[in-house]
Design an enzyme around this catalytic site. Structure first.
Site, PDB file in Angstrom:
ATOM      1  N   GLY A  73       0.996  -1.129   0.015  1.00 15.83           N
ATOM      2  CA  GLY A  73      -0.033  -0.103  -0.196  1.00 15.83           C
ATOM      3  C   GLY A  73       0.852   1.088   0.032  1.00 15.83           C
ATOM      4  N   GLN A  75       1.391   3.359   2.170  1.00 14.31           N
ATOM      5  CA  GLN A  75       2.174   3.639   3.503  1.00 14.31           C
ATOM      6  C   GLN A  75       2.942   2.400   3.979  1.00 14.31           C
ATOM      7  OE1 GLN A  75       2.912   6.375   4.931  1.00 14.31           O
ATOM      8  NE2 GLN A  75       1.643   7.649   3.342  1.00 14.31           N
ATOM      9  N   SER A  76       3.314   1.725   3.017  1.00 17.16           N
ATOM     10  CA  SER A  76       3.941   0.169   3.152  1.00 17.16           C
ATOM     11  C   SER A  76       5.148   0.583   4.072  1.00 17.16           C
ATOM     12  CB  SER A  76       4.024  -0.704   2.028  1.00 17.16           C
ATOM     13  OG  SER A  76       4.832  -1.524   2.400  1.00 17.16           O
ATOM     14  N   ASN A  77       5.256   0.019   5.201  1.00 15.27           N
ATOM     15  CA  ASN A  77       6.519  -0.027   5.949  1.00 15.27           C
ATOM     16  C   ASN A  77       7.524  -0.855   5.317  1.00 15.27           C
ATOM     17  OD1 ASN A  77       5.718   1.452   8.362  1.00 15.27           O
ATOM     18  ND2 ASN A  77       4.282  -0.195   8.538  1.00 15.27           N
ATOM     19  N   ALA A  79       7.827  -1.625   2.133  1.00 17.76           N
ATOM     20  CA  ALA A  79       8.499  -1.277   1.237  1.00 17.76           C
ATOM     21  C   ALA A  79       9.452  -0.021   1.228  1.00 17.76           C
ATOM     22  CB  ALA A  79       7.200  -0.420   0.050  1.00 17.76           C
TER      23      ALA A  79
END
Ligand SMILES: *Cc1c(COP(=O)(O)O)cnc(C)c1O
Length: 322
Positions: A73, A75-77, A79
């Site tokens: 997503g 706000q992917s941590n 990524a």
């Protein structure tokens, strides 16, 4: 069983992470509550994905990859941490993110600082995201690059090894502290952390119950069962994995990546009692689920309980507290 040390691993984290007692919450809730600070894994803002990336990016390097691609997503941590670790290893990172949710601030600021190439796909399904990643990888290969693909959350058997290894660390810390844990509790987002912890508990802390709190409505009992079997096979461990090893509850609130009042209340409670930050959509929801289970008597007869803090600080500045 194969030794964990026989798998390629690049030390990206600052390990072991601290493990200690939450004195104020223990007093308040009438149990001995401990925390494993995997929000302090030591790269970028910390978080659980570092342990998976130690194995995944070592595999990428072994295969001669110069570009790493992953999905998530906005706000992917995971990524963001992939971008941080790729930067450190001199690799390009391409983050293919679903165009849903918070499209500015938070982890997107950090992605840019780490020089990640961010592509948005306007879709609700990861099938579309993965199709776009295939197209990008074809193009990269034609240009002479070697791309390495990491699926959402890095939740593949090689990534799960990071959390099997974490339990080895916990077993050693538990001996040092002189505390025998009865249960371990963690958030479940894509399933890799929970699967690694549950398999790791079978191997290094037999008898310890591994409890997961799902933050989205994927069928985690099945996902964890498959991941645990595949990871056990990768380790040639011979341990038999059963559905009975899996204890999953859910706290989703209004939806995945959306804050819930109970999750935000849990963030405030941890902050105000213990001076520790959690994020409202992963660790906050996992804590809310954990507090609820304590209230329901789910842990009756179990005194020493370890909560694994999986990080997520980047989202605190993108998601509104409710
Ligand atoms: C990814 C993530 C989780 C969930 O871990 P999975 O291995 O994907 O289940 C939990 N907390 C935070 C902060 C995360 O970023």
């Amino acid at each position: 069983m194969k030794a964990l040390s026989s798998f390629s691993r690049i030390p990206l984290g600052v390990l072991p992470t601290p493990l200690y007692k939450l004195e104020n919450l223990s007093r308040e809730l009438g149990k001995n509550l401990y925390i494993k600070r995997d929000d302090l894994t030591g790269a970028a803002l910390g978080g659980n994905k570092i342990r998976k990336l130690e194995f995944l990016l070592a595999d990428a390097k072994d295969k001669g990859a110069d570009v790493v691609l992953t999905a998530g997503g906005p706000q992917s941590n995971h990524a963001m941490l992939t971008a941080a670790c790729a930067a450190r290893l001199g690799m390009r990172s391409i983050l293919v993110l679903k165009k849903r949710g918070e499209l500015t601030g938070g982890n997107l600021i950090l992605d840019d600082i780490f020089n990640a190439e961010v592509r948005f796909v306007d879709t609700d399904t990861y099938d579309d995201v993965y199709a776009e990643m295939e197209r990008i990888m074809d193009r990269l290969r034609q240009e002479g690059h070697t791309p390495y693909f990491i699926p959402v959350g890095g939740s593949v058997p090689l990534g799960c090894l990071g959390y099997v290894r974490c339990v080895e660390e916990i077993a050693w810390q538990s001996k040092e502290l002189g505390v025998d844990f009865d249960a371990i509790v963690s958030a479940v987002g894509s399933g890799g952390t929970y699967s690694g912890l549950t398999l790791g508990a079978k191997l290094f802390l037999p008898g310890v119950r591994s409890v997961g709190v799902g933050v989205c409505d994927d069928p985690f009992a099945d996902i964890a069962y498959d991941l645990m079997r595949e990871t056990a096979a990768l380790l040639e461990s011979g341990v038999s994995v059963s559905q009975d090893d899996i204890h999953i509850r859910y706290h989703i609130g209004p939806g995945y990546a959306m804050p819930s009042p109970e999750g935000c209340e849990a963030v405030r409670r941890l902050a105000r009692r213990e001076g520790i930050l959690a994020d409202p959509v992963y660790t906050g929801k996992a804590l809310a689920g954990f507090f609820q289970l304590l209230e329901e008597g789910f842990f009756d007869g179990e005194e020493n309980i370890l909560f694994v803090h999986t990080g997520g600080a980047g989202a605190l500045f993108a998601v509104d507290m409710v």
